[in-house]
Design a protein around this motif. Structure first.
Motif, PDB file in Angstrom:
ATOM      1  N   SER A   1      -6.505   5.925   0.096  1.00  0.00           N
ATOM      2  CA  SER A   1      -5.997   5.320   1.432  1.00  0.00           C
ATOM      3  C   SER A   1      -6.740   4.310   2.242  1.00  0.00           C
ATOM      4  CB  SER A   1      -5.504   6.578   2.543  1.00  0.00           C
ATOM      5  OG  SER A   1      -4.781   6.101   3.605  1.00  0.00           O
ATOM      6  N   ILE A   2      -6.224   3.429   2.969  1.00  0.00           N
ATOM      7  CA  ILE A   2      -6.893   2.364   3.875  1.00  0.00           C
ATOM      8  C   ILE A   2      -6.012   2.169   5.188  1.00  0.00           C
ATOM      9  CG2 ILE A   2      -5.991   0.314   2.436  1.00  0.00           C
ATOM     10  CD1 ILE A   2      -8.956  -0.747   2.760  1.00  0.00           C
ATOM     11  N   PRO A   3      -6.571   2.011   6.044  1.00  0.00           N
ATOM     12  CA  PRO A   3      -5.630   1.934   7.322  1.00  0.00           C
ATOM     13  C   PRO A   3      -5.163   0.428   7.282  1.00  0.00           C
ATOM     14  CG  PRO A   3      -7.666   3.023   7.882  1.00  0.00           C
ATOM     15  CD  PRO A   3      -7.972   2.721   6.518  1.00  0.00           C
ATOM     16  N   THR A   4      -4.003   0.078   7.878  1.00  0.00           N
ATOM     17  CA  THR A   4      -3.430  -1.270   7.893  1.00  0.00           C
ATOM     18  C   THR A   4      -2.635  -1.205   9.281  1.00  0.00           C
ATOM     19  OG1 THR A   4      -1.381  -0.552   7.010  1.00  0.00           O
ATOM     20  CG2 THR A   4      -3.119  -1.301   5.527  1.00  0.00           C
ATOM     21  N   SER A   5      -2.366  -2.531   9.831  1.00  0.00           N
ATOM     22  CA  SER A   5      -1.887  -2.697  10.920  1.00  0.00           C
ATOM     23  C   SER A   5      -2.552  -2.311  12.322  1.00  0.00           C
ATOM     24  CB  SER A   5      -0.272  -2.189  10.952  1.00  0.00           C
ATOM     25  OG  SER A   5       0.522  -2.743  11.958  1.00  0.00           O
ATOM     26  N   ALA A   6      -3.525  -2.608  12.255  1.00  0.00           N
ATOM     27  CA  ALA A   6      -4.450  -2.266  13.498  1.00  0.00           C
ATOM     28  C   ALA A   6      -4.464  -0.665  13.672  1.00  0.00           C
ATOM     29  CB  ALA A   6      -4.184  -3.283  14.797  1.00  0.00           C
ATOM     30  N   ASN A   7      -4.612  -0.019  12.724  1.00  0.00           N
ATOM     31  CA  ASN A   7      -4.747   1.466  12.617  1.00  0.00           C
ATOM     32  C   ASN A   7      -3.460   2.110  13.160  1.00  0.00           C
ATOM     33  OD1 ASN A   7      -7.256   2.644  11.909  1.00  0.00           O
ATOM     34  ND2 ASN A   7      -7.932   1.238  13.272  1.00  0.00           N
ATOM     35  N   GLN A   8      -2.377   1.403  13.204  1.00  0.00           N
ATOM     36  CA  GLN A   8      -1.023   2.049  13.516  1.00  0.00           C
ATOM     37  C   GLN A   8      -0.429   2.803  12.022  1.00  0.00           C
ATOM     38  OE1 GLN A   8       0.935   2.237  16.161  1.00  0.00           O
ATOM     39  NE2 GLN A   8       3.038   2.775  15.196  1.00  0.00           N
TER      40      GLN A   8
ATOM     41  N   VAL B   1       0.968  -1.144  -0.072  1.00  0.00           N
ATOM     42  CA  VAL B   1       0.066   0.091   0.062  1.00  0.00           C
ATOM     43  C   VAL B   1       0.802   1.471   0.008  1.00  0.00           C
ATOM     44  CG1 VAL B   1      -2.080  -1.191   1.039  1.00  0.00           C
ATOM     45  CG2 VAL B   1      -0.282  -0.122   2.498  1.00  0.00           C
ATOM     46  N   GLY B   2       2.116   1.216  -0.143  1.00  0.00           N
ATOM     47  CA  GLY B   2       3.062   2.208  -0.311  1.00  0.00           C
ATOM     48  C   GLY B   2       3.414   2.793   1.108  1.00  0.00           C
TER      49      GLY B   2
ATOM     50  N   ASP C   1      -2.334   4.424   9.821  1.00  0.00           N
ATOM     51  CA  ASP C   1      -3.701   4.935   9.450  1.00  0.00           C
ATOM     52  C   ASP C   1      -3.700   5.576   7.987  1.00  0.00           C
ATOM     53  OD1 ASP C   1      -2.390   7.037  10.558  1.00  0.00           O
ATOM     54  OD2 ASP C   1      -3.661   7.415  11.834  1.00  0.00           O
ATOM     55  N   HIS C   2      -2.568   5.960   7.268  1.00  0.00           N
ATOM     56  CA  HIS C   2      -2.509   6.674   6.277  1.00  0.00           C
ATOM     57  C   HIS C   2      -1.556   6.263   5.282  1.00  0.00           C
ATOM     58  CE1 HIS C   2      -2.140   9.701   3.166  1.00  0.00           C
ATOM     59  NE2 HIS C   2      -3.287  10.000   3.028  1.00  0.00           N
ATOM     60  N   VAL C   3      -1.895   5.623   4.262  1.00  0.00           N
ATOM     61  CA  VAL C   3      -0.977   5.029   3.126  1.00  0.00           C
ATOM     62  C   VAL C   3      -1.101   5.891   1.818  1.00  0.00           C
ATOM     63  CG1 VAL C   3      -0.610   2.865   4.504  1.00  0.00           C
ATOM     64  CG2 VAL C   3      -2.691   3.357   2.656  1.00  0.00           C
ATOM     65  N   SER C   4      -0.029   5.489   1.011  1.00  0.00           N
ATOM     66  CA  SER C   4      -0.096   6.475  -0.021  1.00  0.00           C
ATOM     67  C   SER C   4      -0.478   5.674  -1.394  1.00  0.00           C
ATOM     68  CB  SER C   4       1.453   6.750  -0.518  1.00  0.00           C
ATOM     69  OG  SER C   4       2.053   5.447  -0.905  1.00  0.00           O
ATOM     70  N   MET C   5      -0.541   4.534  -1.558  1.00  0.00           N
ATOM     71  CA  MET C   5      -1.193   3.721  -2.640  1.00  0.00           C
ATOM     72  C   MET C   5      -0.206   4.030  -3.764  1.00  0.00           C
ATOM     73  SD  MET C   5      -3.470   1.807  -1.564  1.00  0.00           S
ATOM     74  CE  MET C   5      -4.913   1.616  -0.362  1.00  0.00           C
ATOM     75  N   ALA C   6       1.241   4.140  -3.587  1.00  0.00           N
ATOM     76  CA  ALA C   6       2.078   4.241  -4.467  1.00  0.00           C
ATOM     77  C   ALA C   6       2.447   3.110  -5.240  1.00  0.00           C
ATOM     78  CB  ALA C   6       3.495   4.812  -3.964  1.00  0.00           C
ATOM     79  N   ALA C   7       2.450   1.769  -4.861  1.00  0.00           N
ATOM     80  CA  ALA C   7       2.669   0.540  -5.328  1.00  0.00           C
ATOM     81  C   ALA C   7       1.822   0.345  -6.846  1.00  0.00           C
ATOM     82  CB  ALA C   7       2.888  -0.542  -4.403  1.00  0.00           C
TER      83      ALA C   7
ATOM     84  N   PHE D   1       9.431   6.064   4.838  1.00  0.00           N
ATOM     85  CA  PHE D   1       9.001   4.872   4.064  1.00  0.00           C
ATOM     86  C   PHE D   1       7.596   5.307   3.599  1.00  0.00           C
ATOM     87  CE2 PHE D   1       7.877   4.251   8.858  1.00  0.00           C
ATOM     88  CZ  PHE D   1       6.633   4.515   8.711  1.00  0.00           C
ATOM     89  N   HIS D   2       7.069   6.429   4.002  1.00  0.00           N
ATOM     90  CA  HIS D   2       5.767   6.807   3.164  1.00  0.00           C
ATOM     91  C   HIS D   2       6.057   7.255   1.926  1.00  0.00           C
ATOM     92  CE1 HIS D   2       1.828   8.462   2.830  1.00  0.00           C
ATOM     93  NE2 HIS D   2       1.363   8.136   3.956  1.00  0.00           N
ATOM     94  N   ALA D   3       5.403   6.698   0.927  1.00  0.00           N
ATOM     95  CA  ALA D   3       5.995   6.937  -0.502  1.00  0.00           C
ATOM     96  C   ALA D   3       4.730   7.940  -0.960  1.00  0.00           C
ATOM     97  CB  ALA D   3       5.775   5.727  -1.083  1.00  0.00           C
TER      98      ALA D   3
END
Length: 510
Positions: free
Chosen positions: A406-413, A140-141, A415-421, A329-331
């Motif tokens: 964006s979609i939260p992952t890792s039990a909301n740890q 999820v980038g 909570d914002h992802v880039s979808m770069a992949a 690491f946030h892409a």
């Protein structure tokens, strides 16, 4: 091509492009002392007995869980195995190879706690053409491209599969056959290998490099279509574009002028042609293609910066020894760049399809209907234009920005992802669609110019037409169209059309 020597943190876009195209490379050995010092810093940090994320703690939501010293090696192996959870088709080998090069350059900057021997194993795998099989889906980038990079790291420890010069075999078998020992990851090493944006960046760079070929070739086919329609080159006059000031527009107009310079077909347009203005697909090429060139250049700047950056976590600093957790690491930069490239690729195909549609319409082009000498008995280019339209519509759907999701992952740890992949991964398929559209335009434009014999185009465009005709003869009557299209697409994809024009087309970046 001679072997490239990569200076960590200072690799040029031309070098990344060459690696994508298959150039061999190795790291500048001057990086190794700094890498060794970073690994030593990890040992010194551990000796203090304090909890340090990812080194003696769990990961993500489990960061508060302390790991005993006796289990540190198991911790690093476990993170590789548990995170190698990708699905889907294997990523293209050229992209995985580029991803490994990006990871090498990142780790070689001495901020990741990696030992020199770990870099040496990655280099040896590349030297022996041992490329891990990496499923294309699962990132999820942010927290980096965890799943794809974990499949790379898994191959390094002898787990999973490797493509060994075209033969897929178990990673352990491939390493053993090359005389290499699998990695036993030290503290922090598993996390350093699988954390980072290298999968997203490799896919985005691959999309950028293919978009360069598309953009340059589309300038050539656009000029040839203008000739086929006996269009005017007055809209390409430098004075028009200098007033607007956009560099891409100025550069593309200059390229179009040079491509059409000396054309007898162009000269015939000046005598008795009642048309005052051409359709936008011809007249506005500098404005559209120039804007495309500008955003590709902007995306190139972003991706070059990312390619030379360090994006794992935590980062290791010396003097004083510290492990700092952050969010490199946030892409998001890669996601934005990929979205820009997607829009550019979509518009290249869209403008090309409009030129094809114009050429097959006798009311607009002044050419025989569907570019066939005997319309009715023959359908000519009727359905290739439909195919081009279908491909353009597919690309329109794919061009929707990935970065706005964006979609939260890792039990909301996380909570914002880039979808770069997947924003970057879609670019190759979009480019393939656009290559096909440009290939169809190449055939249609060449066919249109054929009708103007004995008048000829410029020297540059006649070389293009000659190359095209060596692969695909003029369409005198209906025949099986698919093989003709495939030959034209191959020409376009190879860059041969832009090359044979012998024009210094505008580069995306140096």
């Amino acid at each position: 091509m001679s072997e490239l020597v990569l200076v960590a943190g200072a690799v040029s876009l031309a070098e990344w492009r060459a690696i994508y195209r298959g150039a061999t490379f190795r790291l500048d050995a001057q990086c190794l002392p700094k890498v060794a010092e970073s690994a030593a810093a990890v040992s010194r940090i551990l000796s203090k007995g304090e909890p340090v994320y990812g080194i003696n703690t769990g990961f993500g939501k489990l960061a508060s869980t302390r790991i005993d010293d006796a289990d540190l090696a198991t911790l690093q192996r476990n993170i590789i195995l548990s995170h190698a959870a990708g699905v889907g088709a294997p990523s293209p080998k050229s992209v995985v190879r580029l991803m490994m090069a990006l990871k090498l350059v990142s780790l070689a900057q001495g901020a990741s706690g990696i030992r020199p021997e770990t870099l040496e194993l990655m280099q040896a795998m590349l030297d022996h053409d041992l490329i891990p099989v990496v499923p294309c889906q699962g990132s999820v980038g942010a927290s980096g491209d965890l799943a794809p990079l974990s499949h790379m790291a898994a191959a390094m420890i002898g787990v999973g599969d490797i493509d060994a010069s075209g033969v897929v075999m178990s990673a352990m078998e491939a390493l053993t056959s090359a005389g290499l020992s699998p990695l036993t990851p030290g503290p922090k090493e598993g996390l350093a290998l699988l954390n980072g944006t290298q999968f997203s960046t490799a896919n985005a760079l691959a999309g950028l490099f293919e978009a360069e070929v598309l953009m340059q070739t589309a300038l050539v086919t656009g000029a040839l279509s203008t000739e086929a329609a006996k269009g005017s080159d007055a809209p390409f006059d430098a004075r028009i574009h200098n007033l607007r000031r956009h560099k891409g527009q100025i550069d593309t107009a200059a390229s179009l002028r040079e491509l059409m310079s000396g054309s007898a077909i162009r000269a015939s347009h000046l005598k008795g042609d009642e048309r005052v203005q051409d359709p936008y697909c011809l007249r506005c090429q500098p404005q559209v293609m120039g804007a495309i060139l500008d955003i590709l250049r902007q995306a190139a700047v972003t991706l070059l910066t990312e390619a030379n950056g360090v994006t794992d976590n935590p980062l290791i600093f010396t003097d004083p020894d510290e492990a700092l957790s952050g969010g490199n690491f946030h892409a998001e930069p890669v996601a934005f760049a990929a979205d820009m490239i997607a829009m550019a690729v979509c518009e290249i195909g869209s403008l090309s399809e409009r030129r094809i549609a114009m050429l097959v319409d006798p009311a607009l082009s002044g050419l025989p209907a569907f570019l066939t000498p005997r319309p009715g008995l023959n359908s000519g280019f009727m359905i290739p234009q439909v195919t081009a339209a279908a491909l353009v519509s597919e690309n329109k759907q794919r061009a929707y920005p990935a970065s706005v999701d964006s979609i939260p992952t890792s039990a909301n740890q996380e909570d914002h992802v880039s979808m770069a992949a997947h924003g970057a991964r879609r670019l190759m398929e979009m480019c393939e669609n656009a290559f096909a559209v440009i290939g169809i335009e190449l055939l249609a434009a060449a066919q249109g110019v054929d009708f103007h014999a004995p008048l000829t185009s410029s020297e540059a465009l006649e070389r293009v037409r000659e190359l095209t005709r060596r692969a695909v003869p003029s369409l005198d009557h209906d025949r099986h169209f698919h093989p003709d299209m495939q030959k034209a697409i191959t020409l376009v994809r190879s860059g041969a059309i832009a090359a044979v024009a012998e024009l210094k087309l505008p580069d995306v970046a140096a």
